[in-house]
Design an enzyme around this catalytic site. Structure first.
Site, PDB file in Angstrom:
ATOM      1  N   TYR A  17       0.804  -1.224   0.000  1.00 29.81           N
ATOM      2  CA  TYR A  17       0.000   0.000   0.000  1.00 29.81           C
ATOM      3  C   TYR A  17       0.840   1.278   0.000  1.00 29.81           C
ATOM      4  CZ  TYR A  17      -3.510  -3.464   1.048  1.00 29.81           C
ATOM      5  OH  TYR A  17      -4.304  -4.573   0.979  1.00 29.81           O
TER       6      TYR A  17
ATOM      7  N   PRO B  81     -11.129   0.110  -2.785  1.00 29.11           N
ATOM      8  CA  PRO B  81     -12.372  -0.468  -3.289  1.00 29.11           C
ATOM      9  C   PRO B  81     -13.576   0.453  -3.061  1.00 29.11           C
ATOM     10  CG  PRO B  81     -11.205  -1.985  -1.830  1.00 29.11           C
ATOM     11  CD  PRO B  81     -10.600  -0.636  -1.640  1.00 29.11           C
TER      12      PRO B  81
ATOM     13  N   HIS C  70      -7.392   1.338   1.307  1.00 33.59           N
ATOM     14  CA  HIS C  70      -7.174  -0.067   1.640  1.00 33.59           C
ATOM     15  C   HIS C  70      -6.085  -0.331   2.687  1.00 33.59           C
ATOM     16  CE1 HIS C  70      -7.712  -4.229   0.998  1.00 33.59           C
ATOM     17  NE2 HIS C  70      -7.979  -4.208  -0.291  1.00 33.59           N
TER      18      HIS C  70
ATOM     19  N   LYS D  65     -25.196 -19.768  -3.316  1.00 28.59           N
ATOM     20  CA  LYS D  65     -24.408 -20.804  -2.629  1.00 28.59           C
ATOM     21  C   LYS D  65     -25.174 -22.127  -2.581  1.00 28.59           C
ATOM     22  CE  LYS D  65     -23.609 -18.229   1.182  1.00 28.59           C
ATOM     23  NZ  LYS D  65     -23.067 -17.858   2.493  1.00 28.59           N
TER      24      LYS D  65
ATOM     25  N   LYS E  35     -23.550 -26.052  -2.741  1.00 25.04           N
ATOM     26  CA  LYS E  35     -23.699 -26.766  -1.459  1.00 25.04           C
ATOM     27  C   LYS E  35     -24.477 -28.062  -1.654  1.00 25.04           C
ATOM     28  CE  LYS E  35     -23.645 -23.097   2.062  1.00 25.04           C
ATOM     29  NZ  LYS E  35     -24.441 -22.426   3.089  1.00 25.04           N
TER      30      LYS E  35
ATOM     31  N   LYS F  74     -22.436 -30.686  -2.704  1.00 18.49           N
ATOM     32  CA  LYS F  74     -21.352 -30.914  -1.733  1.00 18.49           C
ATOM     33  C   LYS F  74     -20.026 -30.285  -2.164  1.00 18.49           C
ATOM     34  CE  LYS F  74     -23.320 -34.905   0.573  1.00 18.49           C
ATOM     35  NZ  LYS F  74     -24.677 -34.479   0.217  1.00 18.49           N
TER      36      LYS F  74
ATOM     37  N   ASP G 105     -17.428 -20.986  -2.823  1.00 14.37           N
ATOM     38  CA  ASP G 105     -16.366 -20.075  -3.268  1.00 14.37           C
ATOM     39  C   ASP G 105     -15.491 -20.758  -4.322  1.00 14.37           C
ATOM     40  OD1 ASP G 105     -14.886 -17.484  -2.848  1.00 14.37           O
ATOM     41  OD2 ASP G 105     -13.277 -18.932  -2.547  1.00 14.37           O
TER      42      ASP G 105
ATOM     43  N   TYR H 160      -5.388 -14.284  -8.649  1.00 10.80           N
ATOM     44  CA  TYR H 160      -5.245 -13.927  -7.233  1.00 10.80           C
ATOM     45  C   TYR H 160      -6.623 -13.961  -6.591  1.00 10.80           C
ATOM     46  CZ  TYR H 160      -3.901 -10.817  -3.272  1.00 10.80           C
ATOM     47  OH  TYR H 160      -3.645 -10.277  -2.031  1.00 10.80           O
TER      48      TYR H 160
ATOM     49  N   THR I 223      -3.727 -10.671   4.625  1.00 13.75           N
ATOM     50  CA  THR I 223      -4.162 -11.652   3.618  1.00 13.75           C
ATOM     51  C   THR I 223      -2.976 -12.428   3.044  1.00 13.75           C
ATOM     52  OG1 THR I 223      -3.877 -10.045   1.850  1.00 13.75           O
ATOM     53  CG2 THR I 223      -6.096 -10.255   2.775  1.00 13.75           C
TER      54      THR I 223
ATOM     55  N   SER J  94     -11.789 -11.378  -5.436  1.00 11.10           N
ATOM     56  CA  SER J  94     -12.000 -11.420  -3.996  1.00 11.10           C
ATOM     57  C   SER J  94     -13.464 -11.672  -3.695  1.00 11.10           C
ATOM     58  CB  SER J  94     -11.578 -10.075  -3.401  1.00 11.10           C
ATOM     59  OG  SER J  94     -11.655 -10.141  -2.016  1.00 11.10           O
ATOM     60  N   GLN J  95     -13.678 -12.530  -2.706  1.00 15.16           N
ATOM     61  CA  GLN J  95     -15.036 -12.680  -2.209  1.00 15.16           C
ATOM     62  C   GLN J  95     -15.199 -11.756  -1.006  1.00 15.16           C
ATOM     63  OE1 GLN J  95     -17.820 -15.498   0.483  1.00 15.16           O
ATOM     64  NE2 GLN J  95     -16.546 -16.658  -0.943  1.00 15.16           N
TER      65      GLN J  95
HETATM   66  N1  COA Z   1     -20.352 -28.898   0.884  1.00 17.15           N
HETATM   67  C1  COA Z   1     -21.361 -28.159   1.384  1.00 17.15           C
HETATM   68  N2  COA Z   1     -21.197 -26.924   1.895  1.00 17.15           N
HETATM   69  C2  COA Z   1     -19.955 -26.397   1.868  1.00 17.15           C
HETATM   70  C3  COA Z   1     -18.860 -27.113   1.337  1.00 17.15           C
HETATM   71  C4  COA Z   1     -19.104 -28.434   0.832  1.00 17.15           C
HETATM   72  N3  COA Z   1     -18.122 -29.176   0.325  1.00 17.15           N
HETATM   73  N4  COA Z   1     -17.761 -26.354   1.450  1.00 17.15           N
HETATM   74  C5  COA Z   1     -18.144 -25.204   2.013  1.00 17.15           C
HETATM   75  N5  COA Z   1     -19.466 -25.233   2.289  1.00 17.15           N
HETATM   76  C6  COA Z   1     -20.277 -24.203   2.946  1.00 17.15           C
HETATM   77  C7  COA Z   1     -19.564 -23.632   4.148  1.00 17.15           C
HETATM   78  O1  COA Z   1     -19.839 -24.400   5.298  1.00 17.15           O
HETATM   79  C8  COA Z   1     -20.170 -22.249   4.235  1.00 17.15           C
HETATM   80  O2  COA Z   1     -21.448 -22.331   4.818  1.00 17.15           O
HETATM   81  P1  COA Z   1     -22.277 -21.042   5.359  1.00 17.15           P
HETATM   82  O3  COA Z   1     -22.840 -20.339   4.169  1.00 17.15           O
HETATM   83  O4  COA Z   1     -23.328 -21.658   6.190  1.00 17.15           O
HETATM   84  O5  COA Z   1     -21.292 -20.223   6.130  1.00 17.15           O
HETATM   85  C9  COA Z   1     -20.349 -21.857   2.793  1.00 17.15           C
HETATM   86  O6  COA Z   1     -20.411 -23.093   2.075  1.00 17.15           O
HETATM   87  C10 COA Z   1     -19.261 -20.982   2.241  1.00 17.15           C
HETATM   88  O7  COA Z   1     -18.021 -21.668   2.210  1.00 17.15           O
HETATM   89  P2  COA Z   1     -16.990 -21.458   1.012  1.00 17.15           P
HETATM   90  O8  COA Z   1     -17.730 -21.048  -0.200  1.00 17.15           O
HETATM   91  O9  COA Z   1     -16.114 -22.644   0.912  1.00 17.15           O
HETATM   92  O10 COA Z   1     -16.157 -20.187   1.395  1.00 17.15           O
HETATM   93  P3  COA Z   1     -15.702 -19.549   2.757  1.00 17.15           P
HETATM   94  O11 COA Z   1     -16.869 -18.899   3.404  1.00 17.15           O
HETATM   95  O12 COA Z   1     -14.937 -20.549   3.543  1.00 17.15           O
HETATM   96  O13 COA Z   1     -14.751 -18.406   2.209  1.00 17.15           O
HETATM   97  C11 COA Z   1     -12.699 -17.388   1.543  1.00 17.15           C
HETATM   98  C12 COA Z   1     -13.551 -18.650   1.519  1.00 17.15           C
HETATM   99  C13 COA Z   1     -11.406 -17.631   0.833  1.00 17.15           C
HETATM  100  C14 COA Z   1     -13.457 -16.266   0.813  1.00 17.15           C
HETATM  101  C15 COA Z   1     -12.463 -16.983   3.027  1.00 17.15           C
HETATM  102  O14 COA Z   1     -11.759 -18.014   3.673  1.00 17.15           O
HETATM  103  C16 COA Z   1     -11.651 -15.747   3.194  1.00 17.15           C
HETATM  104  O15 COA Z   1     -10.440 -15.803   3.363  1.00 17.15           O
HETATM  105  N6  COA Z   1     -12.302 -14.555   3.175  1.00 17.15           N
HETATM  106  C17 COA Z   1     -11.660 -13.266   3.324  1.00 17.15           C
HETATM  107  C18 COA Z   1     -11.330 -12.692   1.979  1.00 17.15           C
HETATM  108  C19 COA Z   1     -10.958 -11.250   2.072  1.00 17.15           C
HETATM  109  O16 COA Z   1     -10.300 -10.805   2.985  1.00 17.15           O
HETATM  110  N7  COA Z   1     -11.436 -10.484   1.075  1.00 17.15           N
HETATM  111  C20 COA Z   1     -11.324  -9.069   1.069  1.00 17.15           C
HETATM  112  C21 COA Z   1     -10.167  -8.518   0.355  1.00 17.15           C
HETATM  113  S1  COA Z   1     -10.361  -6.749   0.278  1.00 17.15           S
END
Ligand code: COA
Length: 635
Positions: free
Chosen positions: A116, A129, A352, A428, A432, A435, A439, A461, A474, A563-564
């Site tokens: 930064y 952002p 940021h 989602k 889900k 399974k 993300d 990235y 991060t 990014s999410q």
């Molecule tokens: N089967 C069924 N459900 C599943 C699954 C599977 N195999 N894998 C994951 N899920 C579910 C999770 O339990 C979760 O449930 P919820 O909605 O009830 O919470 C949901 O699906 C989401 O999980 P997933 O999509 O795997 O992502 P995550 O929430 O673990 O997020 C990242 C992943 C990388 C985004 C997160 O770990 C992260 O680091 N976030 C921060 C990013 C950040 O800082 N961004 C800003 C930059 S400015």
């Protein structure tokens, strides 16, 4: 960066296998009640330094889908040399481990500097952002002011939790997260320097700031939002004050000093020194820097169709639309700016350096919920003094700088291509049900979309949170993997059966989720490699050959920067691409739909935000279709 320390805790703290002096635990702010925050922070583990061999192996694996065989061979040789016993790698690794023992977080200070404060491109589009909220229910000046008052009251409500340290601790996968970023976003500001910027956080000064900055018609006002007894102004009081500010700034024919903050940082660094030579200007700038946040009451903007609305709102949040619209109605160095238009447009822009998106979004979720509470009857209140205007004396030199800033801002605004879409077919819920990690499913769809458009894979990235560790920021999830490459290459191949496609999809999704797990537990490669490079620089050693390698340059050329940022509110964050021929992709997966903000630069003929948006929609639909058509996937 440590702020004004009211109390230095002495002694030794045991953490992450290292015994470290306790004074390295972040000091308590002068304004904070000691206790909860600090004890929570102390309980967090330190960021680990991954094993050297593991990072070298994982680096090679990460390069496989994005470099050719010859380059890969060459990099393997460089890594062998780097890792050999008694070699440079081992020495740097030891240095890093020592640093980890002597600091709260071996990475965070380097990271803030490099990512930064040393980054010289304008913060606008390139770093800060924007956040687009759903369109609110007002359509005139009075509605704008009322909503702004309510929003301000909502932020102050959140601030009370920060001040009292009553913010609920957040968790990820059952593990508590570092809460430090919440303490860095209010009353703070970036300061331009000639070569390197800095950040000041006035929340730690005594007494802490009691005012916000209001920007209207390119003019700035200092609005005190606390009464002398320390209670926050009521919504009605804030509303009255905002009305007075708007009446006092109807004349729009003023120099947009704020546009200076959109400049390249070196230019702004110089212009800043020129600006603050004048005493009045310096006082005005200091008032903005100290303020709790900036509230931008924007002038009207061109109306667009409902379909285009979110994309236009994203542009308004990201850069203000150019000098003839609202780019001058900002102070982009301010960590947090809330932006409210006259037509119900509402959102934010944030600088940021002090924080990632999730804490900002958590604050905004709280504020949005607050604004939805039923309105209370207006209560009579004592009249308050007129909020002072922050004056600027414009010398010919400053005038020239403003004109230059307008020109470069307009060029940038014209170049940015932004598309916001709501993918409404599923969210989602579908991954889900199959399974799969939602993300990872979305990331694999992005890989497919890019491959279909450009017939190749690219370094990708995705931000992974390191907040499980104290002062964690991060690391990078490298979404382009060998598994995703096999999947995208097979998906449109008519000779492949659906069962094989589903099998490859599952492998790609699993590979992504496994990279995610590795990254959030501090075992990814990018920050470790950066640390090794920085350690070489610190020790005044020559930079290792692996960092001068063409494969390393390719690995860091992120044509997809993603990014999410999830939220309770149906909103979406947006940012620009990080390379001229790249895309910025931010998404918010809700249960039954996904909000995407996609950006590219118009000056690059190869890229198009709208085309990528369409390709992502198609990829998501096609991936679901093949899952639904293939019985095995239903097991
Ligand atoms: N089967 C069924 N459900 C599943 C699954 C599977 N195999 N894998 C994951 N899920 C579910 C999770 O339990 C979760 O449930 P919820 O909605 O009830 O919470 C949901 O699906 C989401 O999980 P997933 O999509 O795997 O992502 P995550 O929430 O673990 O997020 C990242 C992943 C990388 C985004 C997160 O770990 C992260 O680091 N976030 C921060 C990013 C950040 O800082 N961004 C800003 C930059 S400015």
């Amino acid at each position: 960066m440590w702020g004004i320390c009211s109390r230095t805790v002495v002694g030794m703290a045991k953490s992450g296998g290292c015994v470290r002096p306790r004074h390295l635990v972040r000091p308590v702010s002068a304004t904070r009640v000691a206790g909860r925050y600090l004890s929570h922070q102390r309980g967090l583990p330190c960021l680990p330094v991954p094993p050297l061999q593991q990072t070298c192996e994982r680096y090679i694996t990460a390069l496989e889908p994005i470099v050719d065989a010859e380059e890969l061979m060459h990099t393997k040789k460089l890594l062998q040399e780097f890792q050999k016993p008694g070699g440079l790698g081992e020495r740097l690794q030891k240095g890093l481990q020592k640093r980890a023992c002597n600091t709260d977080n071996w990475l965070s200070e380097w990271w803030v500097q490099l990512a930064y404060l040393d980054y010289r491109m304008p913060v606008v589009v390139h770093s800060s952002p924007g956040l687009v909220l759903p369109r609110m229910d007002f359509n005139d000046k009075l509605g704008q002011i009322r909503f702004a008052a309510r929003l301000t009251a909502g932020v102050l409500d959140f601030k009370t939790m920060i001040d009292n340290e009553t913010l609920p601790v957040e968790y990820m996968g059952g593990k508590p997260l570092c809460m430090n970023q919440y303490y860095e976003v209010l009353s703070s500001c970036r300061i331009p320097g000639l070569k390197r910027d800095s950040i000041v956080n006035h929340a730690k000064s005594s007494p802490p700031p009691k005012h916000i900055t209001v920007a209207h018609n390119f003019q700035f006002f200092q609005l005190d939002v606390y009464n002398s007894d320390g209670t926050p102004l009521t919504e009605d009081q804030i509303c009255d004050q905002l009305e007075r500010i708007c009446s006092a700034s109807q004349e729009g024919n003023v120099e947009p000093v704020g546009i200076l903050t959109t400049q390249h940082r070196d230019s702004w660094g110089k212009a800043y020194l020129e600006l603050i030579k004048d005493k009045t200007n310096k006082e005005s700038v200091t008032a903005i820097q100290k303020s709790i946040f900036t509230l931008c009451l924007d002038g009207s903007v061109p109306q667009v169709t409902n379909e285009m609305y979110r994309s236009r709102a994203a542009v308004q949040m990201l850069h203000g639309g150019g000098s003839q619209w609202n780019s001058g109605n900002r102070w982009f160095d301010k960590t947090l700016q809330f932006i409210i238009g006259e037509d119900g447009t509402c959102g934010a822009n944030y600088e940021h350096a002090p924080a990632e998106g999730p804490p900002i979004v958590a604050l905004i979720d709280h504020v949005v919920e607050y604004t939805r509470k039923p309105e209370t009857a207006r209560s009579p209140s004592a009249s308050l003094p007129m909020p002072p205007k922050l004056h600027f004396n414009i010398t010919p030199e400053i005038q020239t700088n403003i004109e230059e800033a307008k020109r470069s801002m307009d060029t940038l605004a014209q170049d940015l291509d932004m598309k916001v879409i709501v993918f409404g077919h599923f969210g989602k819920n579908v991954p889900k049900a199959h399974k799969m990690s939602p993300d990872a499913f979305i990331q694999v769809a992005l890989q497919l979309a890019f491959y279909r458009m450009h017939q190749r894979c690219c370094a990708t990235y995705e931000s992974a949170s390191l907040r499980m560790y104290r002062l964690g920021r991060t690391d990078t999830i490298r979404s382009a993997s060998s598994a995703s490459a096999s999947f995208v290459k097979a998906f449109d191949d008519p000779s492949k059966q659906n069962t094989e496609k589903v099998d490859l999809m599952e492998k790609a999704v699993k590979a992504h989720r496994s990279y995610t797990n590795m990254a959030i537990s501090g075992q990814a490669i990018d920050r470790h490699l950066l640390g090794l490079k920085m350690q070489a620089i610190e020790e005044k050693l020559s930079v290792p050959a692996i960092f001068k390698d063409s494969a390393y340059t390719k690995a860091l050329h992120y044509r997809l920067s993603t990014s999410q940022v999830p939220s309770k509110t149906d909103c979406v964050m947006c940012f620009g691409p990080v390379v001229p021929d790249g895309y910025g992709v931010c998404y918010n997966p809700m249960n039954d739909h996904i909000n995407f903000a996609l950006s590219s630069f118009s000056s690059c003929k190869e890229t198009s935000a709208a085309h990528l948006a369409q390709a992502v929609e198609d990829a998501l639909m096609d991936m679901r279709a093949v899952l639904q058509e293939t019985p095995r996937a239903k097991l």
